[in-house]
Design a protein around this motif. Structure first.
Motif, PDB file in Angstrom:
ATOM      1  N   HIS A  56       0.832  -1.204   0.000  1.00  0.00           N
ATOM      2  CA  HIS A  56       0.000   0.000   0.000  1.00  0.00           C
ATOM      3  C   HIS A  56       0.866   1.253   0.000  1.00  0.00           C
ATOM      4  N   ALA A  57       1.861   1.307   0.891  1.00  0.00           N
ATOM      5  CA  ALA A  57       2.702   2.505   1.013  1.00  0.00           C
ATOM      6  C   ALA A  57       3.476   2.772  -0.278  1.00  0.00           C
ATOM      7  N   THR A  58       4.003   1.738  -0.885  1.00  0.00           N
ATOM      8  CA  THR A  58       4.742   1.882  -2.142  1.00  0.00           C
ATOM      9  C   THR A  58       3.829   2.420  -3.242  1.00  0.00           C
ATOM     10  N   ALA A  59       2.688   1.798  -3.376  1.00  0.00           N
ATOM     11  CA  ALA A  59       1.732   2.221  -4.404  1.00  0.00           C
ATOM     12  C   ALA A  59       1.234   3.636  -4.137  1.00  0.00           C
ATOM     13  N   PHE A  60       1.027   3.953  -2.873  1.00  0.00           N
ATOM     14  CA  PHE A  60       0.556   5.283  -2.504  1.00  0.00           C
ATOM     15  C   PHE A  60       1.575   6.349  -2.889  1.00  0.00           C
ATOM     16  N   ALA A  61       2.855   6.100  -2.614  1.00  0.00           N
ATOM     17  CA  ALA A  61       3.894   7.082  -2.933  1.00  0.00           C
ATOM     18  C   ALA A  61       3.974   7.343  -4.440  1.00  0.00           C
ATOM     19  N   VAL A  62       3.962   6.295  -5.218  1.00  0.00           N
ATOM     20  CA  VAL A  62       4.060   6.425  -6.675  1.00  0.00           C
ATOM     21  C   VAL A  62       2.837   7.159  -7.236  1.00  0.00           C
ATOM     22  N   SER A  63       1.656   6.759  -6.787  1.00  0.00           N
ATOM     23  CA  SER A  63       0.440   7.365  -7.327  1.00  0.00           C
ATOM     24  C   SER A  63       0.239   8.791  -6.826  1.00  0.00           C
ATOM     25  N   THR A  64       0.761   9.124  -5.652  1.00  0.00           N
ATOM     26  CA  THR A  64       0.629  10.482  -5.121  1.00  0.00           C
ATOM     27  C   THR A  64       1.427  11.479  -5.942  1.00  0.00           C
ATOM     28  N   LEU A  65       2.624  11.109  -6.327  1.00  0.00           N
ATOM     29  CA  LEU A  65       3.424  11.996  -7.178  1.00  0.00           C
ATOM     30  C   LEU A  65       2.724  12.228  -8.515  1.00  0.00           C
ATOM     31  N   ALA A  66       2.226  11.161  -9.109  1.00  0.00           N
ATOM     32  CA  ALA A  66       1.491  11.294 -10.375  1.00  0.00           C
ATOM     33  C   ALA A  66       0.260  12.176 -10.198  1.00  0.00           C
ATOM     34  N   SER A  67      -0.421  12.017  -9.074  1.00  0.00           N
ATOM     35  CA  SER A  67      -1.626  12.794  -8.793  1.00  0.00           C
ATOM     36  C   SER A  67      -1.324  14.283  -8.638  1.00  0.00           C
ATOM     37  N   PHE A  68      -0.318  14.631  -7.849  1.00  0.00           N
ATOM     38  CA  PHE A  68       0.019  16.049  -7.652  1.00  0.00           C
ATOM     39  C   PHE A  68       0.357  16.710  -8.976  1.00  0.00           C
ATOM     40  N   LEU A  69       1.253  16.103  -9.725  1.00  0.00           N
ATOM     41  CA  LEU A  69       1.655  16.705 -11.001  1.00  0.00           C
ATOM     42  C   LEU A  69       0.473  16.824 -11.959  1.00  0.00           C
ATOM     43  N   GLY A  70      -0.330  15.785 -12.042  1.00  0.00           N
ATOM     44  CA  GLY A  70      -1.483  15.823 -12.938  1.00  0.00           C
ATOM     45  C   GLY A  70      -2.519  16.852 -12.539  1.00  0.00           C
ATOM     46  N   HIS A  71      -2.832  16.916 -11.242  1.00  0.00           N
ATOM     47  CA  HIS A  71      -3.854  17.874 -10.811  1.00  0.00           C
ATOM     48  C   HIS A  71      -3.357  19.309 -10.882  1.00  0.00           C
ATOM     49  N   LYS A  72      -2.102  19.526 -10.556  1.00  0.00           N
ATOM     50  CA  LYS A  72      -1.567  20.888 -10.631  1.00  0.00           C
ATOM     51  C   LYS A  72      -1.527  21.373 -12.076  1.00  0.00           C
ATOM     52  N   LEU A  73      -1.015  20.532 -12.965  1.00  0.00           N
ATOM     53  CA  LEU A  73      -0.791  20.957 -14.343  1.00  0.00           C
ATOM     54  C   LEU A  73      -2.005  20.791 -15.256  1.00  0.00           C
ATOM     55  N   ILE A  74      -2.807  19.764 -15.012  1.00  0.00           N
ATOM     56  CA  ILE A  74      -3.906  19.451 -15.925  1.00  0.00           C
ATOM     57  C   ILE A  74      -5.268  19.836 -15.341  1.00  0.00           C
ATOM     58  N   THR A  75      -5.586  19.340 -14.160  1.00  0.00           N
ATOM     59  CA  THR A  75      -6.922  19.571 -13.606  1.00  0.00           C
ATOM     60  C   THR A  75      -7.160  21.030 -13.278  1.00  0.00           C
TER      61      THR A  75
END
Length: 142
Positions: A56-75
């Motif tokens: 869970h922690a590994t997956a959370f870290a990877v997906s959180t970085l993708a989420s921040f960049l995507g939401h900041k730049l795209i959303t």
């Protein structure tokens, strides 16, 4: 081009609704991609022998970085303001992570299988994330 009016323009009601709908669609696309990244990373970590919370922690870290960049730049299409939005994203993510980790732990303690645990966790996070980031993280000052 974002398809949204500039902040100085007073959008009409139809334009404002269209802008909100586009933002929601972008959020869904970015969140959906981050959710798939989370699910795939968690299942891959379990496949290679990681424990439940480690996966869970590994997956959370990877997906959180993708989420921040995507939401900041795209959303939310925020230019600059990385320190402010990054700090808020970090705080919001920590709160959501605690709740999500609790969900994973409780389902695991209840004897649920990996598939159910990670599906429930994958559905919880986007809903909590949308509300938190829309209402606070990326809300522009003023």
């Amino acid at each position: 081009m974002s398809g949204e009016p500039s902040p100085s323009a007073s959008p009409s009601a139809p334009t404002a609704k269209r802008s909100a709908l586009l933002r929601l669609l972008r959020f869904g696309a970015v969140g959906g991609a981050a959710t798939l990244i989370y699910f795939a990373a968690a299942m891959a970590a379990r496949w290679v022998g990681a424990g439940l919370l480690t996966a869970h922690a590994t997956a959370f870290a990877v997906s959180t970085l993708a989420s921040f960049l995507g939401h900041k730049l795209i959303t939310f299409q925020v230019k600059g303001e990385t320190a402010r939005t990054g700090a808020r994203f970090g705080l919001a993510t920590a709160a959501i992570a605690l709740a999500q980790g609790g969900l994973v732990h409780l389902l695991g303690a209840a004897g649920a299988g990996d598939l159910l645990i990670f599906l429930a966790s994958s559905l919880f996070y986007p809903a909590a994330s949308f509300l938190t980031h829309w209402l606070w993280t990326f809300r522009r000052p003023g």
